[in-house]
Write a protein that holds these residues in place. Structure first.
Motif, mmCIF file in Angstrom:
data_model
loop_
_atom_site.group_PDB
_atom_site.id
_atom_site.type_symbol
_atom_site.label_atom_id
_atom_site.label_comp_id
_atom_site.label_asym_id
_atom_site.label_seq_id
_atom_site.Cartn_x
_atom_site.Cartn_y
_atom_site.Cartn_z
ATOM 1 N N ARG A 28 0.798 -1.213 0.000
ATOM 2 C CA ARG A 28 0.000 0.000 0.000
ATOM 3 C C ARG A 28 0.834 1.268 0.000
ATOM 4 N NH1 ARG A 28 -3.910 -3.267 0.796
ATOM 5 N NH2 ARG A 28 -2.350 -4.666 1.589
ATOM 6 N N GLY A 29 2.144 1.130 0.143
ATOM 7 C CA GLY A 29 2.989 2.311 0.160
ATOM 8 C C GLY A 29 4.000 2.243 1.270
ATOM 9 N N GLU A 30 4.474 3.406 1.678
ATOM 10 C CA GLU A 30 5.557 3.430 2.655
ATOM 11 C C GLU A 30 5.043 3.049 4.036
ATOM 12 O OE1 GLU A 30 8.073 6.900 2.797
ATOM 13 O OE2 GLU A 30 8.099 6.809 4.970
ATOM 14 N N TYR A 31 5.595 1.978 4.548
ATOM 15 C CA TYR A 31 5.264 1.534 5.903
ATOM 16 C C TYR A 31 6.455 1.913 6.771
ATOM 17 C CZ TYR A 31 3.696 -1.627 9.610
ATOM 18 O OH TYR A 31 3.266 -2.167 10.786
ATOM 19 N N GLY A 32 6.259 2.849 7.672
ATOM 20 C CA GLY A 32 7.380 3.338 8.472
ATOM 21 C C GLY A 32 7.241 2.922 9.915
ATOM 22 N N LEU A 33 8.343 2.511 10.494
ATOM 23 C CA LEU A 33 8.346 2.178 11.910
ATOM 24 C C LEU A 33 9.392 3.043 12.591
ATOM 25 C CD1 LEU A 33 8.142 -1.687 11.844
ATOM 26 C CD2 LEU A 33 6.374 -0.115 12.540
ATOM 27 N N TYR A 34 8.939 3.871 13.521
ATOM 28 C CA TYR A 34 9.856 4.713 14.276
ATOM 29 C C TYR A 34 10.079 4.016 15.605
ATOM 30 C CZ TYR A 34 11.722 8.888 16.533
ATOM 31 O OH TYR A 34 12.508 9.781 17.210
ATOM 32 N N LEU A 35 11.216 3.364 15.731
ATOM 33 C CA LEU A 35 11.504 2.511 16.878
ATOM 34 C C LEU A 35 12.522 3.217 17.762
ATOM 35 C CD1 LEU A 35 11.217 -0.286 18.246
ATOM 36 C CD2 LEU A 35 13.028 -1.075 16.768
ATOM 37 N N ILE A 36 12.161 3.440 19.018
ATOM 38 C CA ILE A 36 13.068 4.092 19.960
ATOM 39 C C ILE A 36 13.415 3.091 21.042
ATOM 40 C CG2 ILE A 36 13.364 5.969 21.596
ATOM 41 C CD1 ILE A 36 11.365 7.561 20.038
ATOM 42 N N SER A 37 14.699 2.959 21.296
ATOM 43 C CA SER A 37 15.157 2.118 22.397
ATOM 44 C C SER A 37 15.768 3.014 23.464
ATOM 45 C CB SER A 37 16.201 1.132 21.895
ATOM 46 O OG SER A 37 16.944 0.643 22.975
ATOM 47 N N ARG A 38 15.495 2.694 24.731
ATOM 48 C CA ARG A 38 16.190 3.411 25.806
ATOM 49 C C ARG A 38 16.937 2.409 26.678
ATOM 50 N NH1 ARG A 38 12.857 7.969 28.785
ATOM 51 N NH2 ARG A 38 14.853 9.028 28.938
#
Lengths: 397, 198
Positions: free
Chosen positions: A338-348
């Motif tokens: 369907r298009g751009e699948y973005g995952l913004y993953l933050i680790s601390r």
């Protein structure tokens, strides 16, 4: 009184009221409506048959996938990726495991990369088959397009079941590789399925592409210029269909772009394959259909190359470390059906994602619905919504 | 051990010369920008008051011309306040940048960018639903994913743990999940269960 001629329609001007007062009606479509492809509701403000305004209402499927993922560890959260865009589960899993691999510097072995690519491209094909079936049904080719599309789609689902144990909710990719090796007859099945997928694509091509009703209902419907499409954040086939339709004041676009992340920002091993990116010229619903139809054939090309190059060997690194990346963040984007699948993953520094933002392609594509629908007829609103190929689970997450 | 001690701090790695950070420094002299080389993109950390200026420049400056808002997300860093993160791409120059704007938790206001990118409209409404971030100047700030009457809490903030929701959904379910170890310690649910046991 004039003489009566058969076939002539006589209208006395006195019988016609020249100006009737009209009011705009608000028509509610959905949330439970077959044409909305899920639990989606829109309120159309119509003047006669013309849509004046379209107000989408979403959130009926909101399940808190982001919050749930933040409360699990990295491996457990893989399962939620199948449940965002359920028609492209492998694609979403690929984005997720790649995001983790970027943070932990894990290198998957070659065989795992090829297995991932083959399954991901097959998932793109099944997703596009689903679109072709549903879109044909939206436009009046009632059950036939579904029947044609689902025959080949079921064969591919059988392969997914043989590989992962499940037809939809795979949870098969792992950070560093895949969960287990594919069955022994995997390559033979893949070669056969490639042939079948082409048969299915050509059947649908013959059924729909030159169909007069089909063309009448989607040609020049829901046009959007490339500039507007970029402004609204459209991606995937919906954006690529608009590449040839520019606004009156065209913006500068880099000439090397294909508007496909597999080409423009290659991830996984997509830089090793030879394939074309189909682009549309008119920016209407018909072009969106043509682009997706051609993408099936291009995905088959990728799979055919991948299955010949696929090496033997391990499917996971010799030692998979404990997944506990340091404080860091990554925005992993992949080209989903369907298009751009973005995952913004933050680790601390924990054992699970601190924050996992899911940028669904359907979410952004749907936000342009009003822009595309206003000025067309009510019946066209269904066409336009169908041509966006939304998955409501990905919109609401 | 307090959460601050337990957490390792992120290391700010300045980007190499010649990246997009230099173009921003050139286009925006005098604006406090902390550049940071991320895993894939350059990250610019800015203050809330600079955000409208920086983002408008990113959109309109011909050297930058970021015409595509990939993603806009809110993040809750607990003791470090909230953040609004913009992921941008330019179809003209084919470059990426991530802009992180710090927003204090007790006064979560920031300028809206819905006038710069139409895509920001829904993203900002979602961030308002989930984090309570107020986007000033947004043309149509009504709840998008959540019900219209849900003003009392913001689900994705970290002070809104998952476990009490499970408790609310059914005592039996919560008990089973606590026994199975699915509810993290410190979330409040385990305390309630222990008190009831006594």
């Amino acid at each position: 009184m004039a003489a009566y001629n058969p076939g002539e329609i006589i209208v006395d001007p006195a019988d016609v009221e020249p100006e009737l007062d009209t009011i705009d009606l608000h028509v509610n479509v959905g949330p439970q409506h077959p044409a909305t492809h899920g639990v989606f509701r829109m309120v159309l403000q119509i003047d006669g048959e013309v849509v004046k305004d379209a107000i989408p209402h979403i959130g009926y499927m909101h399940r808190g996938a982001e919050k749930l993922s933040e409360n699990l560890d990295y491996r457990q959260a893989i399962g939620f990726q199948d449940r965002t865009d359920y028609l492209g589960g492998f694609n979403c899993e690929l984005a997720y495991v790649q995001a983790i691999e970027k943070l932990t510097n894990l290198e998957p072995p070659e065989r795992a990369l090829y297995i991932r690519t083959i399954l991901t491209e097959f998932n793109r094909i099944t997703s596009h088959f689903m679109f072709l079936g549903a879109f044909g049904t939206d436009l009046g080719v009632f059950g036939t397009s579904f029947t044609y599309a689902f025959r080949e789609r079921e064969y591919i689902q059988d392969l997914f079941e043989a590989v992962s144990g499940d037809r939809f909710m795979y949870a098969y990719f792992r950070p560093g590789g895949v969960a287990w090796d594919v069955p022994a007859d995997f390559k033979d099945k893949v070669r056969w399925l490639c042939k079948q997928a082409l048969v299915g694509a050509s059947d649908l091509d013959k059924l729909l592409t030159d169909n007069e009703i089909f063309i009448a209902r989607c040609h020049n419907v829901g046009r959007i210029t490339l500039e507007d499409a970029i402004d609204y954040g459209l991606t995937g086939p919906t954006l690529r269909a608009s590449v040839g339709y520019r606004s009156a004041t065209p913006s500068d676009i880099s000439p090397d772009l294909t508007f496909d992340l597999r080409r423009d920002e290659p991830y996984c091993i997509y830089d090793r394959f030879d394939f074309d990116v189909p682009l549309g010229s008119n920016g209407d619903s018909y072009d969106r259909y043509l682009v997706r139809l051609e993408e099936i054939r291009q995905s088959v090309r990728i799979i055919q190359q991948a299955v010949e190059q696929m090496p033997d060997g391990p499917i996971l690194p010799a030692r998979v470390p404990r997944l506990r990346p340091g404080p860091n963040e990554v925005y992993m984007r992949c080209e989903n059906p369907r298009g751009e699948y973005g995952l913004y993953l933050i680790s601390r520094g924990g054992t699970g994602p601190y924050r996992l933002r899911i940028r669904g392609a359907s979410f952004c594509n749907l936000s342009a619905l009003k822009k595309m629908t206003v000025g067309y007829y009510v019946a066209d609103a269904v066409t336009i919504l169908g041509s966006l190929d939304i998955v409501l689970c990905e919109v609401d997450r | 051990m307090s959460p601050e001690e337990r957490r390792p701090q992120a290391v700010i790695v300045p980007p190499e010369p010649g990246t997009i950070a230099d173009l921003f420094a050139e286009a925006l002299p005098g604006v406090a920008v902390t550049p940071h080389q991320g895993v894939t993109d350059v990250i610019l950390i800015i203050g809330r008051d600079d955000a409208p200026n920086v983002l408008a420049t990113a959109r309109t400056d011909p050297r930058l011309s970021f015409d595509f808002l990939r993603n806009l997300s809110g993040v809750d860093y607990e003791e470090d306040g909230l953040e609004v993160v913009y992921h941008l791409f330019s179809y003209k120059h084919r470059h990426n940048v991530t802009i992180r704007a710090k927003v204090p938790t007790d006064d979560p206001r920031i300028g809206s960018v819905a006038g710069l990118w139409a895509a920001a409209d829904w993203h900002e409404r979602e961030a308002r639903d989930m984090f309570g971030i107020v986007f000033e100047g947004h043309p149509n700030m009504v709840p998008l994913l959540l019900p219209e009457d849900m003003f009392d809490h913001y689900p994705l903030r970290k002070d809104n743990p998952l476990a009490p929701l499970e408790e609310w959904q059914g005592e039996a379910l919560g008990d089973m999940m606590a026994q199975a170890g699915h509810i993290p310690p410190g979330s409040g649910y385990d305390v309630v269960a222990a008190e009831e046991g006594e």
